[in-house]
Design a protein around this motif. Structure first.
Motif, PDB file in Angstrom:
ATOM      1  N   GLY A  29       0.832  -1.189   0.000  1.00  0.00           N
ATOM      2  CA  GLY A  29       0.000   0.000   0.000  1.00  0.00           C
ATOM      3  C   GLY A  29       0.864   1.235   0.000  1.00  0.00           C
ATOM      4  O   GLY A  29       2.077   1.184  -0.149  1.00  0.00           O
ATOM      5  N   ALA A  30       0.233   2.375   0.210  1.00  0.00           N
ATOM      6  CA  ALA A  30       0.946   3.647   0.214  1.00  0.00           C
ATOM      7  C   ALA A  30       1.988   3.696   1.320  1.00  0.00           C
ATOM      8  O   ALA A  30       3.002   4.351   1.194  1.00  0.00           O
ATOM      9  CB  ALA A  30      -0.054   4.782   0.370  1.00  0.00           C
ATOM     10  N   ALA A  31       1.737   3.017   2.439  1.00  0.00           N
ATOM     11  CA  ALA A  31       2.650   3.064   3.580  1.00  0.00           C
ATOM     12  C   ALA A  31       3.701   1.964   3.522  1.00  0.00           C
ATOM     13  O   ALA A  31       4.484   1.828   4.434  1.00  0.00           O
ATOM     14  CB  ALA A  31       1.855   2.963   4.875  1.00  0.00           C
ATOM     15  N   GLY A  32       3.704   1.126   2.495  1.00  0.00           N
ATOM     16  CA  GLY A  32       4.678   0.053   2.402  1.00  0.00           C
ATOM     17  C   GLY A  32       4.000  -1.292   2.521  1.00  0.00           C
ATOM     18  O   GLY A  32       2.778  -1.399   2.394  1.00  0.00           O
ATOM     19  N   PRO A  33       4.779  -2.348   2.770  1.00  0.00           N
ATOM     20  CA  PRO A  33       4.196  -3.687   2.831  1.00  0.00           C
ATOM     21  C   PRO A  33       3.204  -3.813   3.982  1.00  0.00           C
ATOM     22  O   PRO A  33       3.426  -3.292   5.060  1.00  0.00           O
ATOM     23  CB  PRO A  33       5.394  -4.601   3.068  1.00  0.00           C
ATOM     24  N   GLU A  34       2.108  -4.481   3.711  1.00  0.00           N
ATOM     25  CA  GLU A  34       1.097  -4.743   4.735  1.00  0.00           C
ATOM     26  C   GLU A  34       0.912  -6.241   4.857  1.00  0.00           C
ATOM     27  O   GLU A  34       1.322  -6.997   3.992  1.00  0.00           O
ATOM     28  CB  GLU A  34      -0.243  -4.107   4.342  1.00  0.00           C
ATOM     29  N   ALA A  35       0.274  -6.663   5.924  1.00  0.00           N
ATOM     30  CA  ALA A  35      -0.008  -8.078   6.112  1.00  0.00           C
ATOM     31  C   ALA A  35      -0.973  -8.554   5.034  1.00  0.00           C
ATOM     32  O   ALA A  35      -1.836  -7.802   4.601  1.00  0.00           O
ATOM     33  CB  ALA A  35      -0.621  -8.295   7.485  1.00  0.00           C
ATOM     34  N   CYS A  71      -0.307 -12.082  11.331  1.00  0.00           N
ATOM     35  CA  CYS A  71      -0.693 -11.294  12.509  1.00  0.00           C
ATOM     36  C   CYS A  71       0.428 -11.207  13.537  1.00  0.00           C
ATOM     37  O   CYS A  71       0.402 -10.327  14.394  1.00  0.00           O
ATOM     38  CB  CYS A  71      -1.950 -11.872  13.158  1.00  0.00           C
ATOM     39  N   SER A  72       1.408 -12.089  13.453  1.00  0.00           N
ATOM     40  CA  SER A  72       2.495 -12.047  14.430  1.00  0.00           C
ATOM     41  C   SER A  72       3.664 -11.179  13.956  1.00  0.00           C
ATOM     42  O   SER A  72       4.639 -11.013  14.675  1.00  0.00           O
ATOM     43  CB  SER A  72       2.984 -13.459  14.758  1.00  0.00           C
ATOM     44  N   ARG A  73       3.534 -10.600  12.789  1.00  0.00           N
ATOM     45  CA  ARG A  73       4.583  -9.700  12.289  1.00  0.00           C
ATOM     46  C   ARG A  73       4.491  -8.353  12.983  1.00  0.00           C
ATOM     47  O   ARG A  73       3.402  -7.843  13.237  1.00  0.00           O
ATOM     48  CB  ARG A  73       4.443  -9.499  10.790  1.00  0.00           C
ATOM     49  N   TYR A  74       5.661  -7.763  13.240  1.00  0.00           N
ATOM     50  CA  TYR A  74       5.687  -6.422  13.825  1.00  0.00           C
ATOM     51  C   TYR A  74       5.017  -5.456  12.849  1.00  0.00           C
ATOM     52  O   TYR A  74       5.282  -5.474  11.657  1.00  0.00           O
ATOM     53  CB  TYR A  74       7.124  -5.975  14.104  1.00  0.00           C
ATOM     54  N   GLY A  75       4.120  -4.636  13.359  1.00  0.00           N
ATOM     55  CA  GLY A  75       3.395  -3.688  12.525  1.00  0.00           C
ATOM     56  C   GLY A  75       2.139  -4.257  11.897  1.00  0.00           C
ATOM     57  O   GLY A  75       1.506  -3.592  11.081  1.00  0.00           O
TER      58      GLY A  75
END
Length: 142
Positions: A29-35, A71-75
């Protein structure tokens, strides 16, 4: 159609086809990688302010039930929703935490614990003498 042909997709063995399907990159997304979708909040996590604490509590429970590795990833969205709930519920009565977030993963007379990454990292609420809770995070820093 032969049995061998029915076990392949576009000429690829079934195992290889599944490997390709399971290794798609994360959504960017605009903010970078997402889950990936299994851990995406229904609410934009960059702006959780307009949503009620009750809505965020429901979203926390929904994301936690997904039991998704993302879901266990930081951020992750789960971590961001938990963080917002910790901020909002800080200083509230213990019952407000239960009402918003549901039954804690661990509890005793002075502590409510909601796991993010099981016992490695979790949001905790300590009961203060005045009957309110103070929220804080425990990080294992592994």
């Amino acid at each position: 159609m032969s049995i061998q042909r029915s076990r392949s997709i576009l000429g690829l063995p079934l195992g290889l086809a599944l490997l390709v399907a399971c290794t798609r990159p994360a959504v960017v997304g605009a903010a970078g990688p997402e889950a990936p979708g299994c851990c995406q909040s229904r609410y934009p996590v960059a702006a959780l302010g307009p949503y009620s604490t009750a809505q965020l509590g429901q979203e926390y429970r929904r994301l936690k039930r997904a039991k998704c590795a993302a879901c266990s990833r930081y951020g992750s969205d789960l971590q961001k929703v938990l963080n917002e709930l910790g901020t909002r519920l800080n200083g509230q009565p213990r019952q407000a935490v239960w009402r918003a977030m549901g039954k804690p993963d661990e509890a005793n007379d002075s502590l409510l614990i909601y796991h993010w990454r099981y016992r490695h990292d979790y949001l905790r609420f300590r009961l203060a003498p005045n009957g309110t809770v103070a929220s804080s995070w425990y990080y294992a820093w592994e």
